[in-house]
Design a protein around this motif. Sequence first.
Motif, short mmCIF file in Angstrom:
data_model
loop_
_atom_site.label_atom_id
_atom_site.label_comp_id
_atom_site.label_asym_id
_atom_site.label_seq_id
_atom_site.Cartn_x
_atom_site.Cartn_y
_atom_site.Cartn_z
N VAL A 191 9.27 -24.69 -6.06
CA VAL A 191 10.19 -23.70 -5.51
C VAL A 191 9.37 -22.75 -4.64
CG1 VAL A 191 11.80 -21.83 -6.02
CG2 VAL A 191 11.73 -23.86 -7.50
N ILE A 192 9.72 -22.69 -3.34
CA ILE A 192 9.00 -21.77 -2.45
C ILE A 192 9.86 -20.54 -2.12
CG2 ILE A 192 7.41 -23.46 -1.48
CD1 ILE A 192 9.21 -23.71 0.95
N SER A 193 11.15 -20.61 -2.48
CA SER A 193 12.02 -19.45 -2.31
C SER A 193 13.23 -19.59 -3.22
CB SER A 193 12.48 -19.35 -0.85
OG SER A 193 13.43 -18.31 -0.70
N ALA A 194 13.51 -18.54 -3.97
CA ALA A 194 14.69 -18.46 -4.83
C ALA A 194 15.36 -17.12 -4.55
CB ALA A 194 14.30 -18.59 -6.29
N LYS A 195 16.48 -17.15 -3.82
CA LYS A 195 17.14 -15.90 -3.40
C LYS A 195 18.58 -15.88 -3.88
CE LYS A 195 16.55 -16.59 0.94
NZ LYS A 195 16.48 -16.55 2.41
N LYS A 196 18.98 -14.73 -4.44
CA LYS A 196 20.37 -14.53 -4.82
C LYS A 196 21.17 -14.18 -3.57
CE LYS A 196 22.05 -14.06 -8.62
NZ LYS A 196 22.90 -15.03 -9.31
N GLU A 197 22.35 -14.76 -3.44
CA GLU A 197 23.26 -14.43 -2.34
C GLU A 197 24.66 -14.39 -2.94
OE1 GLU A 197 24.68 -17.00 1.28
OE2 GLU A 197 22.70 -16.15 1.73
N ASN A 198 25.18 -13.18 -3.16
CA ASN A 198 26.41 -12.96 -3.90
C ASN A 198 26.24 -13.58 -5.29
OD1 ASN A 198 27.67 -11.60 -1.72
ND2 ASN A 198 28.14 -13.58 -0.78
N THR A 199 27.09 -14.51 -5.69
CA THR A 199 26.95 -15.12 -7.03
C THR A 199 26.16 -16.43 -6.97
OG1 THR A 199 29.07 -16.27 -6.81
CG2 THR A 199 29.09 -14.07 -7.87
N SER B 205 19.87 -24.13 -16.57
CA SER B 205 18.74 -23.19 -16.53
C SER B 205 18.23 -22.98 -15.10
CB SER B 205 17.59 -23.70 -17.41
OG SER B 205 17.08 -24.92 -16.90
N ILE B 206 18.95 -23.50 -14.10
CA ILE B 206 18.54 -23.39 -12.70
C ILE B 206 18.38 -21.92 -12.29
CG2 ILE B 206 19.43 -23.71 -10.32
CD1 ILE B 206 18.23 -26.25 -11.31
N GLY B 207 19.21 -21.04 -12.80
CA GLY B 207 19.16 -19.62 -12.44
C GLY B 207 17.87 -18.94 -12.83
N GLY B 208 17.11 -19.54 -13.72
CA GLY B 208 15.84 -18.96 -14.15
C GLY B 208 14.66 -19.36 -13.30
N LEU B 209 14.89 -20.22 -12.30
CA LEU B 209 13.79 -20.66 -11.44
C LEU B 209 13.30 -19.53 -10.54
CD1 LEU B 209 15.04 -24.21 -10.39
CD2 LEU B 209 13.14 -23.68 -11.93
N ALA B 210 12.00 -19.52 -10.31
CA ALA B 210 11.39 -18.50 -9.46
C ALA B 210 10.35 -19.15 -8.56
CB ALA B 210 10.72 -17.42 -10.33
N ASP B 211 9.91 -18.44 -7.55
CA ASP B 211 8.90 -18.95 -6.63
C ASP B 211 7.69 -19.48 -7.41
OD1 ASP B 211 10.68 -17.84 -4.87
OD2 ASP B 211 9.22 -16.59 -3.83
N GLY B 212 7.24 -20.67 -7.05
CA GLY B 212 6.08 -21.27 -7.70
C GLY B 212 6.41 -22.21 -8.84
N ASP B 213 7.66 -22.18 -9.35
CA ASP B 213 8.04 -23.07 -10.44
C ASP B 213 8.10 -24.52 -9.96
OD1 ASP B 213 8.22 -21.03 -12.27
OD2 ASP B 213 10.41 -20.91 -12.23
N LEU B 214 7.75 -25.44 -10.86
CA LEU B 214 7.84 -26.87 -10.56
C LEU B 214 9.22 -27.38 -10.96
CD1 LEU B 214 4.35 -28.14 -11.78
CD2 LEU B 214 5.06 -27.51 -9.46
#
Length: 195
Positions: A12-20, A70-79
Amino acid sequence: MFTGIIESLGEVISAKKENTNLILTIKSDISEELKIDQSVSHNGVCLTVTELHPNAHTVVAVKETLTKSSIGGLADGDLINLERCMQMNGRLDGHIVQGHVDGKGKCLSIKDEEGSWIFEFSYDSTDNVLVEKGSICINGVSLTCFEVTDSSFKVAIIPYTYEHTNFKKMKKNDEVNLEFDIIGKYVHKLVKRTN
């Protein structure tokens, strides 16, 4: 439809919230081969490719997906485990996987067996069934479960799977995506109707 045989380990190189929604951009070896509107399994969740970038692709996870997985818990750098949909003229090396997560599980323990690893997971068995030596999909990986109880089960991970999936980064208490065997779910539903 997928097989549960992971093709690539993405980052994951970017995880951004956009509305819901959650917009994920993932770098991987297969991203260059993807097309817009293609279905790809991301940790067992079927998501549609919305953008292509050099060596990366973007997908959108909606509120329903974020609630069930559990996708919502992903952050930058996660595999993240990736698999493209199966070709109907190929071998089904794993089992029939839809990419429709039934719920989340939690890693209870990891035991190094000096050549393999035993992972134990908790799960909610309210509407789903697991059987001894049956199929389970964990974060998109097709596995065989054993020592099944009403609240937990174990899987054995071979070195190849450990090295080529995000099992190598998993820790106790991590949440995972679970998809129960589709055939078992249909049988369970039919049995419930007749009782």
